[in-house]
Design a protein around this motif. Structure first.
Motif, PDB file in Angstrom:
ATOM      1  N   SER A  45       0.862  -1.176   0.000  1.00  0.00           N
ATOM      2  CA  SER A  45       0.000   0.000   0.000  1.00  0.00           C
ATOM      3  C   SER A  45       0.898   1.225   0.000  1.00  0.00           C
ATOM      4  N   ALA A  46       0.360   2.339  -0.399  1.00  0.00           N
ATOM      5  CA  ALA A  46       1.221   3.491  -0.650  1.00  0.00           C
ATOM      6  C   ALA A  46       0.672   4.760  -0.047  1.00  0.00           C
ATOM      7  N   VAL A  47       1.581   5.672   0.215  1.00  0.00           N
ATOM      8  CA  VAL A  47       1.256   7.062   0.467  1.00  0.00           C
ATOM      9  C   VAL A  47       1.852   7.852  -0.685  1.00  0.00           C
ATOM     10  N   VAL A  48       1.021   8.567  -1.396  1.00  0.00           N
ATOM     11  CA  VAL A  48       1.470   9.430  -2.485  1.00  0.00           C
ATOM     12  C   VAL A  48       1.531  10.851  -1.958  1.00  0.00           C
ATOM     13  N   ILE A  49       2.660  11.510  -2.134  1.00  0.00           N
ATOM     14  CA  ILE A  49       2.798  12.910  -1.710  1.00  0.00           C
ATOM     15  C   ILE A  49       3.079  13.756  -2.943  1.00  0.00           C
ATOM     16  N   ILE A  50       2.172  14.668  -3.237  1.00  0.00           N
ATOM     17  CA  ILE A  50       2.316  15.577  -4.372  1.00  0.00           C
ATOM     18  C   ILE A  50       2.778  16.929  -3.837  1.00  0.00           C
ATOM     19  N   PHE A  51       3.983  17.313  -4.199  1.00  0.00           N
ATOM     20  CA  PHE A  51       4.515  18.618  -3.801  1.00  0.00           C
ATOM     21  C   PHE A  51       4.298  19.588  -4.946  1.00  0.00           C
ATOM     22  N   GLY A  52       3.415  20.556  -4.757  1.00  0.00           N
ATOM     23  CA  GLY A  52       3.048  21.462  -5.833  1.00  0.00           C
ATOM     24  C   GLY A  52       4.092  22.516  -6.131  1.00  0.00           C
ATOM     25  N   TRP A  53       3.990  23.099  -7.313  1.00  0.00           N
ATOM     26  CA  TRP A  53       4.859  24.222  -7.665  1.00  0.00           C
ATOM     27  C   TRP A  53       4.389  25.473  -6.941  1.00  0.00           C
ATOM     28  N   MET A  54       5.229  26.511  -6.954  1.00  0.00           N
ATOM     29  CA  MET A  54       4.907  27.734  -6.229  1.00  0.00           C
ATOM     30  C   MET A  54       3.573  28.322  -6.699  1.00  0.00           C
ATOM     31  N   ALA A  55       2.679  28.542  -5.727  1.00  0.00           N
ATOM     32  CA  ALA A  55       1.378  29.160  -5.951  1.00  0.00           C
ATOM     33  C   ALA A  55       0.436  28.303  -6.783  1.00  0.00           C
ATOM     34  N   ALA A  56       0.710  27.023  -6.937  1.00  0.00           N
ATOM     35  CA  ALA A  56      -0.213  26.147  -7.662  1.00  0.00           C
ATOM     36  C   ALA A  56      -1.520  26.034  -6.890  1.00  0.00           C
ATOM     37  N   PRO A  57      -2.654  26.310  -7.518  1.00  0.00           N
ATOM     38  CA  PRO A  57      -3.936  26.187  -6.814  1.00  0.00           C
ATOM     39  C   PRO A  57      -4.257  24.731  -6.512  1.00  0.00           C
ATOM     40  N   LEU A  58      -4.969  24.526  -5.436  1.00  0.00           N
ATOM     41  CA  LEU A  58      -5.310  23.178  -5.002  1.00  0.00           C
ATOM     42  C   LEU A  58      -6.066  22.426  -6.093  1.00  0.00           C
ATOM     43  N   GLY A 117       4.656   1.996   1.352  1.00  0.00           N
ATOM     44  CA  GLY A 117       5.649   2.640   0.514  1.00  0.00           C
ATOM     45  C   GLY A 117       5.288   4.091   0.308  1.00  0.00           C
ATOM     46  N   ILE A 118       6.231   4.864  -0.210  1.00  0.00           N
ATOM     47  CA  ILE A 118       6.031   6.289  -0.441  1.00  0.00           C
ATOM     48  C   ILE A 118       6.365   6.605  -1.894  1.00  0.00           C
ATOM     49  N   LEU A 119       5.439   7.252  -2.573  1.00  0.00           N
ATOM     50  CA  LEU A 119       5.661   7.759  -3.919  1.00  0.00           C
ATOM     51  C   LEU A 119       5.681   9.273  -3.841  1.00  0.00           C
ATOM     52  N   LEU A 120       6.817   9.868  -4.149  1.00  0.00           N
ATOM     53  CA  LEU A 120       6.975  11.317  -4.127  1.00  0.00           C
ATOM     54  C   LEU A 120       6.781  11.862  -5.537  1.00  0.00           C
ATOM     55  N   HIS A 121       5.883  12.816  -5.679  1.00  0.00           N
ATOM     56  CA  HIS A 121       5.625  13.454  -6.962  1.00  0.00           C
ATOM     57  C   HIS A 121       5.936  14.941  -6.783  1.00  0.00           C
ATOM     58  N   VAL A 122       7.101  15.342  -7.263  1.00  0.00           N
ATOM     59  CA  VAL A 122       7.637  16.674  -6.975  1.00  0.00           C
ATOM     60  C   VAL A 122       7.512  17.550  -8.212  1.00  0.00           C
ATOM     61  N   LEU A 123       6.853  18.683  -8.061  1.00  0.00           N
ATOM     62  CA  LEU A 123       6.592  19.581  -9.171  1.00  0.00           C
ATOM     63  C   LEU A 123       7.352  20.891  -8.987  1.00  0.00           C
ATOM     64  N   LEU A 157      10.155  13.457 -10.528  1.00  0.00           N
ATOM     65  CA  LEU A 157      10.682  14.824 -10.440  1.00  0.00           C
ATOM     66  C   LEU A 157      10.336  15.559 -11.730  1.00  0.00           C
ATOM     67  N   ASP A 158       9.347  16.422 -11.643  1.00  0.00           N
ATOM     68  CA  ASP A 158       8.793  17.120 -12.791  1.00  0.00           C
ATOM     69  C   ASP A 158       9.271  18.572 -12.769  1.00  0.00           C
ATOM     70  N   SER A 159      10.076  18.945 -13.781  1.00  0.00           N
ATOM     71  CA  SER A 159      10.561  20.330 -13.921  1.00  0.00           C
ATOM     72  C   SER A 159      11.400  20.762 -12.724  1.00  0.00           C
ATOM     73  N   VAL A 160      12.282  19.894 -12.277  1.00  0.00           N
ATOM     74  CA  VAL A 160      13.114  20.148 -11.113  1.00  0.00           C
ATOM     75  C   VAL A 160      14.335  19.220 -11.190  1.00  0.00           C
ATOM     76  N   PRO A 161      15.525  19.704 -10.770  1.00  0.00           N
ATOM     77  CA  PRO A 161      15.809  20.979 -10.126  1.00  0.00           C
ATOM     78  C   PRO A 161      16.369  22.013 -11.100  1.00  0.00           C
ATOM     79  N   GLY A 162      16.017  23.263 -10.830  1.00  0.00           N
ATOM     80  CA  GLY A 162      16.631  24.373 -11.535  1.00  0.00           C
ATOM     81  C   GLY A 162      17.918  24.768 -10.830  1.00  0.00           C
ATOM     82  N   ASN A 163      18.536  25.825 -11.316  1.00  0.00           N
ATOM     83  CA  ASN A 163      19.799  26.230 -10.701  1.00  0.00           C
ATOM     84  C   ASN A 163      19.881  27.720 -10.423  1.00  0.00           C
ATOM     85  N   GLY A 164      18.739  28.380 -10.373  1.00  0.00           N
ATOM     86  CA  GLY A 164      18.810  29.815 -10.131  1.00  0.00           C
ATOM     87  C   GLY A 164      17.618  30.336  -9.358  1.00  0.00           C
TER      88      GLY A 164
END
Length: 305
Positions: A45-58, A117-123, A157-164
């Motif tokens: 079984s899993a826990v999915v954690i979605i980390f939103g981008w800055m100011a992403a609406p719910l 388990g943990i599925l990390l979805h990082v935006l 890892l979606d659109s990450v990491p940047g460098n600036g």
């Protein structure tokens, strides 16, 4: 590949039916009586954690959650909203924000055996910053010794990491939506002043730059304590992303391969999708990659048992 229509949100996934773990941290509990139908999942079984981008609406994060719910009905799905003030908070303030999520993981994943388990979805970088803050808190709560049976982990890892840091601030204030030339000029100056203020505050407090901490955290084999150090990850990025350039992600991947050569790293480089728009550009390819990285995480756990 045929595009499919974006699914409408299930009733159980609407905002009014979400629980709340903390400020900007929402949870949709899974169907605990259901059993995974796909045999390759192996009963986890899993826990999915979605980390939103800055100011992403719910509402937009819920669309990602709805797709995860279709894949894993019994999973708890957590959505973390990222707000711009996070950029200039102190490290302690960031960790305090993530403390409720860390406490939840300790109560569930870390205290109920290793069948979870943990599925990390990082935006975007905003999602990455919040993940690193969560990592820091968990390392203060969970023993650091290696687990006999590591927790299953996978990362998207979606659109990450940047460098600036300045590029992120400038994009948020200036380029995120169309603006008249005069407004862009004023906001560009404001972005520069905000960035300078953040740098001065960070230097005065002795804190490391956010992007340096982000890259170092993503290279750490123990990003989340007691999880599988061989956990697979998939990087989703684009050749034309004007905020997180492809070169930044590719340099990070090359450095990661040198630092942790045993990692299972997959790459999905899109051709013409802009920042955090890769799912909309090719949803079939996108969600195949998400399911694939989770399936591969089961293989890494089995290999260690």
């Amino acid at each position: 590949m045929h595009r499919r229509e974006e699914p409408s949100l299930p009733v159980s996934q609407s905002s009014s039916h979400l629980g709340k773990l903390g400020e900007g941290i929402h949870i949709s509990h899974g169907e605990k009586t259901s059993v995974f139908k796909r045999p390759e999942v192996g009963g986890y079984s899993a826990v999915v954690i979605i980390f939103g981008w800055m100011a992403a609406p719910l509402q937009l994060l819920e669309k990602y959650a709805a797709e995860h719910r279709l894949c894993w009905p019994s999973a708890d799905i957590v959505m973390v909203q990222a707000q711009p003030p996070f950029m200039w908070w102190t490290d302690e303030q960031r960790r305090n924000l993530m403390r409720p999520l860390a406490d939840y993981l300790v109560r569930t994943v870390y205290s109920q055996g290793r069948s979870n388990g943990i599925l990390l979805h990082v935006l975007s970088n905003g999602g990455g910053f919040h993940l690193i803050a969560l990592s820091q808190v968990l390392h203060t709560l969970v023993p650091s010794q290696p687990a006999l049976e590591p927790i299953r982990l996978a990362m998207v890892l979606d659109s990450v990491p940047g460098n600036g840091e300045y590029a992120s601030i400038n994009h948020f204030f200036v380029n995120s939506t169309p603006k008249p030339p005069l407004a862009k000029a004023v906001l560009t100056l404001a972005a520069a002043m905000i960035h300078s203020g953040i740098q001065i505050k960070r230097f005065a407090s002795g804190q490391k730059p956010l992007f340096q901490t982000l890259h170092a955290g993503l290279r750490a084999p123990d990003l989340l304590p007691a999880t599988d150090p061989h956990a697979p990850r998939v990087y989703m990025y684009s050749a034309v992303d004007s905020m997180v350039h492809a070169a930044s992600v590719e340099d990070h991947i090359e450095n990661l391969k040198k630092a942790v050569p045993w990692l299972d790293i997959a790459v999905e480089k899109f051709v013409d999708s802009q920042h955090v728009r890769h799912e909309k550009s090719d949803p079939v390819r996108y969600w195949q990659a998400v399911r694939g990285v989770w399936d591969r995480s089961l293989g890494t756990v089995r290999a260690k048992l």
